[in-house]
Design an enzyme around this catalytic site. Structure first.
Site, mmCIF file in Angstrom:
data_model
loop_
_atom_site.group_PDB
_atom_site.id
_atom_site.type_symbol
_atom_site.label_atom_id
_atom_site.label_comp_id
_atom_site.label_asym_id
_atom_site.label_seq_id
_atom_site.Cartn_x
_atom_site.Cartn_y
_atom_site.Cartn_z
ATOM 1 N N GLY A 33 15.590 2.820 34.056
ATOM 2 C CA GLY A 33 15.556 2.518 35.491
ATOM 3 C C GLY A 33 14.503 1.487 35.816
ATOM 4 N N ASN A 34 14.197 1.365 37.089
ATOM 5 C CA ASN A 34 13.180 0.415 37.533
ATOM 6 C C ASN A 34 12.468 0.993 38.758
ATOM 7 O OD1 ASN A 34 14.514 -0.656 40.086
ATOM 8 N ND2 ASN A 34 16.118 -0.951 38.561
ATOM 9 N N ARG A 35 11.467 0.289 39.257
ATOM 10 C CA ARG A 35 10.597 0.877 40.275
ATOM 11 C C ARG A 35 11.054 0.603 41.709
ATOM 12 N NH1 ARG A 35 4.897 -1.250 39.296
ATOM 13 N NH2 ARG A 35 4.468 0.037 41.116
#
Ligand code: CTP
Ligand code: CA
Length: 231
Positions: A33-35
């Site tokens: 995922g990512n932030r």
């Protein structure tokens, strides 16, 4: 009362905004995922609705807390998880849209195979996760756009200096053929998970269309001003 009587400048405009970040499963309990929190995209949806637009917010893993902040009778939420789901939803939802804003952070790659069972250490050795590239969703939407439809992309960059930031962004805009590109300088402390943001806006053909900073809602207002000017 004035706001109830005066139609906004986006009255009747059909808008699709993607926001949040995709999650690409590795196994039943893990993902890549990512932030991205989805706050900037959610603010774009809220601002468009407040100005009279009919909004579809395609939410990639946005928390209930962030979504609750932008509830509005003219915002319909469609939830997705992976880049493939986001691609399918955007293709479907944008077919009748006047403006498509691709604010979601899309995983560039996904695991080539998803394990049906949780990966464990018992087998020994450090696992290698083979990746395959995801489709460029906004480039596909831009290449299929119907006449009169505007497609807006985002770019999160971690540049060495300001001139590199805009040069990279202009190449990205040209590559994806988007009408406007919203350029976000991000870092460990900047951009993500924060209530504030700062962006540069590239208009049609890479023209400088200004910059904006402040709350994500204030930045959203400036972005819609630029979109309205380009329509
Ligand atoms: N995007 C997309 N599909 C992808 C990757 C990105 O639609 N598979 C969109 C994002 O939603 C954003 C724009 O493309 O609107 C720019 O994303 P960014 O990650 O900055 O661009 P990339 O082409 O992935 O380039 P980079 O190598 O810098 O990550
Ligand atoms: Ca990327």
């Amino acid at each position: 009362a004035q706001a109830l009587l005066t139609p906004g400048d986006l009255a009747g405009v059909r808008v699709v905004v993607s926001a949040g970040g995709t999650r690409e499963p590795i196994d039943p309990v893990r993902f890549l995922g990512n932030r991205s929190s989805g706050r900037q995209g959610a603010a774009l949806a809220a601002e468009a609705a407040a100005r009279g637009a009919e909004v579809t917010l395609v939410s990639a893993n946005i928390s209930g807390e962030v979504l609750a902040e932008v509830r509005h009778p003219s915002i319909r939420v469609v939830s997705v998880g992976t880049a493939a789901e986001l691609s399918e939803a955007m293709t479907h939802e944008s077919s009748l849209a006047d403006v498509v804003v691709m604010a979601a952070a899309v995983a560039d790659y996904r695991p080539a195979a998803v394990s049906e069972r949780k990966l464990t250490k018992e087998g020994g050795g450090i696992p290698a996760i083979e990746l395959v590239e995801n489709e460029d969703i906004v480039a596909a939407l831009a290449s299929q756009r119907r006449s009169g439809q505007l497609v807006v992309g985002f770019a999160a960059e971690t540049p060495e200096d300001a001139s590199e930031l805009l040069a990279r962004a202009r190449r990205k805009q040209h590559r994806k053929r988007v009408d406007l590109l919203i350029v976000n300088e991000v870092g460990w402390e900047r951009g993500f998970e924060s209530p504030e943001n700062a962006v540069h806006i590239l208009g049609p053909n890479g023209a400088d269309a200004g910059s904006a900073s402040g709350s994500k809602r204030a930045v959203a207002a400036a972005i819609w001003d630029a979109i309205a000017r380009a329509r």
